[in-house]
Each structure stands twice: as structure tokens, then as C-alpha cells.
Design a protein around this motif. Sequence first.
Motif, PDB file in Angstrom:
ATOM      1  N   ARG A  91     -19.793  14.688 124.030  1.00 24.95           N
ATOM      2  CA  ARG A  91     -18.544  15.839 124.632  1.00 24.95           C
ATOM      3  C   ARG A  91     -18.031  17.138 124.266  1.00 24.95           C
ATOM      4  NH1 ARG A  91     -11.662  15.532 123.076  1.00 24.95           N
ATOM      5  NH2 ARG A  91     -12.479  17.090 121.931  1.00 24.95           N
ATOM      6  N   THR A  92     -18.859  16.756 123.071  1.00 31.75           N
ATOM      7  CA  THR A  92     -19.129  18.152 122.320  1.00 31.75           C
ATOM      8  C   THR A  92     -20.402  19.301 122.903  1.00 31.75           C
ATOM      9  OG1 THR A  92     -18.660  16.698 120.211  1.00 31.75           O
ATOM     10  CG2 THR A  92     -19.312  19.632 119.800  1.00 31.75           C
ATOM     11  N   LEU A  93     -21.419  18.930 122.987  1.00 28.80           N
ATOM     12  CA  LEU A  93     -21.839  19.234 123.641  1.00 28.80           C
ATOM     13  C   LEU A  93     -21.773  20.349 125.222  1.00 28.80           C
ATOM     14  CD1 LEU A  93     -25.559  17.299 123.402  1.00 28.80           C
ATOM     15  CD2 LEU A  93     -25.198  19.528 122.252  1.00 28.80           C
ATOM     16  N   VAL A 142     -20.203  13.718 120.661  1.00 30.93           N
ATOM     17  CA  VAL A 142     -21.390  14.458 120.971  1.00 30.93           C
ATOM     18  C   VAL A 142     -21.882  14.491 121.958  1.00 30.93           C
ATOM     19  CG1 VAL A 142     -23.934  14.295 120.338  1.00 30.93           C
ATOM     20  CG2 VAL A 142     -22.755  12.809 119.168  1.00 30.93           C
TER      21      VAL A 142
END
Lengths: 793, 217
Positions: free
Chosen positions: A251-253, A249
Motif C-alpha cells: 500500500r505504501t509503495l 508495504v
Amino acid sequence: MTGAILTALMSHWFRRPFQMATLILGLALATALWSGVQAINAEARKSYGEAADALTGGGLSDLVDPSGPIPHETFIRLRRAGWLVSPVIDGWIAADRGRVRLLGVDPFTAPRNTAIGADRFEGETDIGTALIVNPATARRLTGADRPLVVDSAVAPGLALADLTVAREILGDTGYSRLILLPDQPLVRPPLNEIAPELAIEAPETAGDLARLTDSFHLNLTAFGLLSFAVGLFIVNGAVGLAFEQRRPVFRTLRALGVTSRRLVVILMLELLAFAAVAGALGIVLGYLIASALLPDVAATLRGLYGATVEGALTLSPAWWLSGLAIAAAGTGLAALGGLVQVARMPPLAPARPRAWAMVSRGTMRWQLGLACAFALTALMALGIGGGLTGGFILLGSLLMAAALALPAALSGLLHLVSRFGQGPIADWFWADTRQQLPGLSLALMALLLALAANIGVGTMVASFRDTFTGWLDQRLVSDLYVTTEDEAESSLLQGFLASRSDAVLPIWHTEGEVRGAPAEIYGVADHPVYAENWPLLAGTPDVWARIATGEGALVNEQLARRENLGPGDRLDMPGGWQAEVLGVYSDYGNPLGQVVVPLEVLVARYPNADRDDFGILAADPEGLRTALIEEFGLPESRITLQTALKAVSLQVFERTFAVTGALNILTLSVAGLAILTSLLTLSAMRLPQLAPVWALGVTRRQLARIELIRALVLAALTFLLALPVGLGLAWVLLAVINVEAFGWRLPMSIFPRDWAWLGFASLTAAGLAGLWPARQLANRPPAELVRVFSHER
Amino acid sequence: MLLCVETLEKHFPGTAAPVLDGVSMSLEAGEVVALTGESGSGKSTLLHIVAGLEPADGGSVRIEGAELAGMDDAGRARLRRTSIGIVFQQFNLIPSLTVAQNLAFQARLAERTEGLDLPRLAAALGLTDHLAKYPEELSGGQQQRVAIGRAIAPRPRLLMADEPTGNLDESTGKAVFDLLLGQARETGAGLLIVTHSERLAAAADRRLHLSRGKIAT
């Protein structure tokens, strides 16, 4: 944007309510144990402060007459000569469960802004005849024939009254002391011209009592800190796991345009919210713990030090704030590593949750290095450190070294045990257990600390109990103890007992200053019972024969250790004479130095010694007690049977350690919870490791059984490793901390039966903790296990 | 020009040859460019550098005239939030948010929720019946459709997709690609798509082939 990020981060917790509950519970428990202990300490200290303020007139010097009360005429003479003094009558009145100190003061001359000044009595309409007491003392004085004015600011165990009222109750015997007010006139006749019999006494400060009780509070604080640390292990585990699980999460953010700074700030906000909720919950729990333990602590302080502490808690805003602050600080400490990782994490960091549950040789090596550093600190504290602080550094370093070395030690043990395994399942079991170590290490460290504390404190208390009981048996040689009213009654009593008892042993004593500190001086009669029963830690040959001939004195262990005295040393005694130290005896529970001299020497050197106490040897103590009451007319309250005295002493002892016992159990429960939460949170992450074994033909039920056995094996090995740590801790407590805190050293005894019980308790805790995840695994639908393979790429 | 890449260079430590060796390319608004090449040819690296996820060692990247090299971390993050939509091969959905929440997520980050018609978007992606589900309850194709929806929801000027069909079977992959293409055409965004599939590349307006760190048209 912040709202969107918070939603994404918080959704993790809402999808995993158990993990959220773990985090909050761990933090709440840690805060509860810490703030509970702090509340107890603060309450006790507040009581000392109030008592000292009331009894000493707010830290002012007194005029006293060493020979007795001060007549009213002397007071008048001093006032006329310009001396600003305020009279005080000090005595005791009977109350429920003992007695209450009565302080008669003159509100008009008493120093202002103190507990007894005129301003203190303003608004009290009924002060003319009333006793001013706090609510708890009021309940003990319900039978009093005086009106009571309840004021919660009055110290516990104290009744304040106008001088005239005190005089009516205690009798017109003069004043106990005169308080020397501040701002005395510059020109006034010297004291020896007006009242040469009076002496100026420096104020007794709260410090005296505070110093005596400091070590007790330090012990409690250390225990609170240990419990807090064990709680933080849970928090660290829960936060660490959540950080790892949310790596994708994060990383995605980052990839979607969230800066690392904003991410860290929002994570900190999230943690702060948790700290606030858990802190508030912890404070409430801490209040409950403190409320439950305070009566025992109050009894301990009363029994050990004569300090009166109110049995009820008052909560201050500062306590609430400090509880929240410690919760926030604890969360910050537990999450620091994770936050630093997130701050440094590049947007393209590996997305898969990785290291948390995987063996990391680097981490283990790093922990081992740190453990060595702590062990070295412990050795240095033992070698060159001194004082109570040095003792606690030794204790803390020892525990930290043991905790940090645990994963490596367990890994080594598992490697060793795995050699005896046979078959593929056994091979897999040991290898997989070793691989799981990093994931469980925090919980196991918490268990190790709790077990070591339990073994250490348990060994100390049991050793103390053993020694103390034996010491009481030997030390309380008389069958009956009586106190007379005055010397005339003493003579009559000795005549009365001459034919009715085997021996009458006077226990006469006085007080004085020995080597600059207050001490008790006791006289001992020449009787073989002492030589036969009184244990000595050190002594010259024929010590009792030499005592009988008046050649020297015995000193208690506290005085001997403080002043580094041993047989053959010379000791300056009050009154300007010297005594040779002939022996040293143990004197548990006494904060003061004590010197024992022959009775004849005591009487000759200190004619004013208190001569009211006697020990009596009798074949039928009960019968003699009845005779003393019925025939001699001695009040029942002044006769104590040896058996009763022992019972009271043991009761004080047991209550003293009731608090540590309760904290022990709480800490162990917290550690059990840590294991449960770690196993549960790991169980979901374990699926990729278990699914292949399942696919190869091991049933889910078998896997569940293996998981349970694994928890038990790890708990058993941790218990084995906790034994030497606990014994080391016991040695530090007995040989270092006790000596520094109380002045006596206790012999260490070993109690294998207690260990067996503890081992059973820890295995039960681990078994219970392992049962739930094992059950979950046994009932897990095969589809979930199959999905592991479909996710593989 | 929407995207302008000039003489881009990138080395990775431990490898002698550069991953990108003077790569230049451009992309106009509404244009679809397919980037093909063998594994390890530097396609994903080029995409990561253009998205500001990784720094270049040399050359320049300008998006709508703004030079990426001159931006700090916060500046690049803002660019990703507001101007770029990325679709990853691994979907990278937020597992604890529902499909609806995931779809709206980047629009909320970019503070462009005004005009966002979530039911219409879900319908266009064929996700109407799955809005309340969590990503783990969806198939790979459905998850990739959510990822596409998330990327296009804030109406970015530049859409980038890194092998969006790499984890999908052929028919699902084609459906996903068509969807991406359709959404890009509908919103007028420039689309840079990295793919191994010759068939998908053929559907793009222009095709760039990356080989040994260089563009070979």
C-alpha cells in the motif's frame, strides 16, 4: 527505482530469515521429490531404450529359425541370393551376481547408426578380442579372461563382441538370428526358395518393455506429484503469509508512486529468484534421493519385469532445466492468488494484515463447493471412467476433495467437541482454535494428504504382502525345484527320484500367442497336491477332476481380466485347438497371460515344449538336495529349495515397495515441516489474540501449554479424518489402479496396528512442531505482550 | 500555480449526500494551507484525490498545470513519485527497512538521491541516533519524523499531510508540525495539511474549512 522497490520487498525476507528458509525449503523439497522421481524414471527408460536398440539392431526385422540356430551356410546362401542380412550370436555368460547377455555381431555387415553398427566400433583398437561393456557391467566381469573395453553407451547387463569372439565363448552352434538390413534390393528370390525354414520376425521394440513397466513408472510419477503437491502447500503458505504481512508495504509503495504493474513484475522477479535458488537446491536434493532409491528401483524392475537398469545416475542438462522449470511453475502456482490480489489492490486498500489468519466463512464455503465438484468428478471417474488414466483421475479427485473439505470438516468437529467444554478457558480454547483454522488449513491439508497417502499405500502394500505370502505358501507346493540339461538327463533324474521322493511334478511349459498377445502355457500333472493347495479365484465344480481328464484349462487372472474370460468360456489355443476355461487363478507378479493345461495335453499339442523343470515333493528336501548334488551330479545352481525361492520372492516384493515406503516417509516429513512452519509464522501474528487472555490472568506458561495442546488436537482430528480418506485411497489402489496397471485385484485387509503407529507418528510430528512456538511463547517478555495494547488505537 | 482544484465532486456508494460537492481551492509554491473540518467532512478524501490515490467523480485537479483526470494509473504514480510528498496519519513506514533506508526510500524511488545529505536530514529531524533502528523500535513521534523525512527527501514541489499529528500527544504533535512547516519553508514546497487542531491551523498561511463537502472560508 526498481532497486529501491526490490530493497523494500526483499528486506521483509532478510528481517524474517526463518520465513525465507521455509519458503526455500518447501520449494526445494517439492522440487527434490518430483525431480528425484523423474530422474529415476528417465534413467530406467534410458536403459530400456539402449537395451532394445542393442538387442534388436535398432528396430529392424530378423530372420529366425524356430527350430534352432541358423547354420553359417544358410547365411552365405542368403547373401549370395542378394538378401542383405547381418548375423547375430546371442547368449549368456556367467558374471558376478548372475549372468550377462553376450551379443556377437559382425560390425561390417551390421546396420550403421545403431548400437551394433560398424560406426559403433570405430576407434575401438582392441575390438578383435575384447568385450565392450559399460562400467557397471565391467565391474561384474572382472574375472573374465577377455580384455574389456569400457563404453558407457552400452546398455547395462550387455556385452558386445565380434562374432568370432562370441563363437569362441559360446561355441560354434550357428547364428541366433539374422538382422534384415534396410534398403534390400528390389529383385531377389523369395525367402521360401532359399531358406524355407526361416521366418521373418517383426522387431521387438523397446515398447514391449516400456509398456510393461509403464504402470510402475506411472505409480512413481503419481507419488512424486503427490509429494510435490504437499511441498507446494508449504510454499503457498509461506508466500501467502508474506503477501499478507507485506500488504501495508504494498500500500505504501503504491501511495509513493509505484504502479501495480511494476509491483507485480518485481514480485514475480523476487519469486523467480527464490525459485532459482530453491530449484537448484531441490535438484541437488532430488539427485541424492534418486541415487538412494535407484538401486531399489533397479532391483524391482529386474525382479518384476526382468528389465536391467543401471544402478547409477547420469545427469542430463534437460533434467536440470526441467527441475528449475517445475520449481518456477510450482512457485507461480502457489503465488498466483497473491499476485492477482496485489494487481487488483487499490492504493488505499486496508493496510492491516487481515484475512490470512482470520476465519473467512466465504473461503470455507468456496472450498467446500470445490470439494463437492472434485467428489463428483471422482464419482464420474468411478462410474464411467476407464483405464489407468481414469483410475488416477479418481485418485486425484478423491484426494483433492478430501483436502478441500478438511477446514469445514474440522470446523464442524471442533464445534461439536466444544459443546463438551466447561469453563471460560475451554470456551476460549475451542473458539480460538476454530478461528485459527484458516491460518493452519494449508498445513493441515498437507498433513491430511500425507497421512491419507500413508494409510492408503500402507494398506495396499500390507494387503498385497498378506495375499502374496499366502499365495506363495499355497502356490509353491513342491519342496524342491530342479532344472535339467536336456531330456536325457530328465529321464535319468525321474528314475533317480522314483524311490527317493514322494512325487516328481513336471513343470513343463511353452510359449505362444493367446488372443493376440504373448502367453505362457504350462502343463500340470495329475496330482492331489494341486487341488489341495492351488487357490482359484473362480472355477467350475470339480475343476481339478476335469483338468485331470483333459477337459479344459485354467487361466491366470491377468488373462481372464484382459480378455473377460470366466469358467465355461472357450479359448483358442496356439496350434489351432480350443480349450474350455475351467478356472481362474491369481498369478501375482507375472506380466504375461498364462494358461495351464494337463501335462499330457501339453506334450501332445506342443512336442517342443521345454521339459527341463521339475518340482519335487520330499520329506527331507535338504537331504534330497545333497543327494542330487553328490550322487546324481546335478550342479548346485540348478536346484532351488522352496524356502529359498520364497525368500527370494519376498525379497523382490519388499524391494518393490521400499521405494514407496521411502517416499511415504519423505512426504510425511514434508507435512510435519508444513505444520511447524505454519505454527511458527502464525505465532507472531497470534500475539494480539493471546495478549488479552494473558492480561486477564492466564500465565504465559499456561498459554504455551494450550498452544501445544491445540496443535495436538488439530493433528489428532486430522488423523481421524485421514483414516476414511486413506482407506478410500487403498480401495482405489487395490480395486482400480492395480487391476488396470497389473491385471490383478487384491483383497483389502485392515491393519489397525499400522494406523496406531501412524497416529502416534503424526501426533509426535505435530507435538514437535508445536513445541518450538510454544516455548517461544512461554519465554516471550511481558513487554512484547504489553506492546499489543499500546499499538491499539 | 502549484495546485488548482476546481468544482471537485465525489460520491461514495450508499450515501445520499456527496462527500465533496463542488470544492475549489488553490495552493501556491511555498504557501502553507491548513484544511480543517469535522470528521467525515471529506478532508482526507480531498487529499487522496489530489494525490491521485482516488478518482474524482467530477471537476478537475491540476498540479503544476498537469490535469490529473487525463492521466492513467502510471501517470498518477509518476506524479506521486516525483512531485508529491505525502505524510500519513499512520506513518506507513516500511517495517523491514531501517530508519536510514526509510528516509532515503522515496528519493530512491524518484531517482533524486543526488544531493541527498542523509546525515544532515537525520540531524534536522533529530534522528541521528536512530538511523540503524527499525520503525518498531521508535516512538510514535519518532516514526512520524521519519515519515516527514521520507516525504521531503526527494524535495517534492507539493507536500501533503493527512492529520500528521493525529496519533501523537500534544507536545510531540507540535514538534512534528513545526518540523513539517520548517521543512516546507526551507524547500519552498507548497504544503497542504489536514488537521483537527485549531492551534496548528492558525500557524498556516491560509486556512480552508471543509463542511458538508463544501469549502467555507
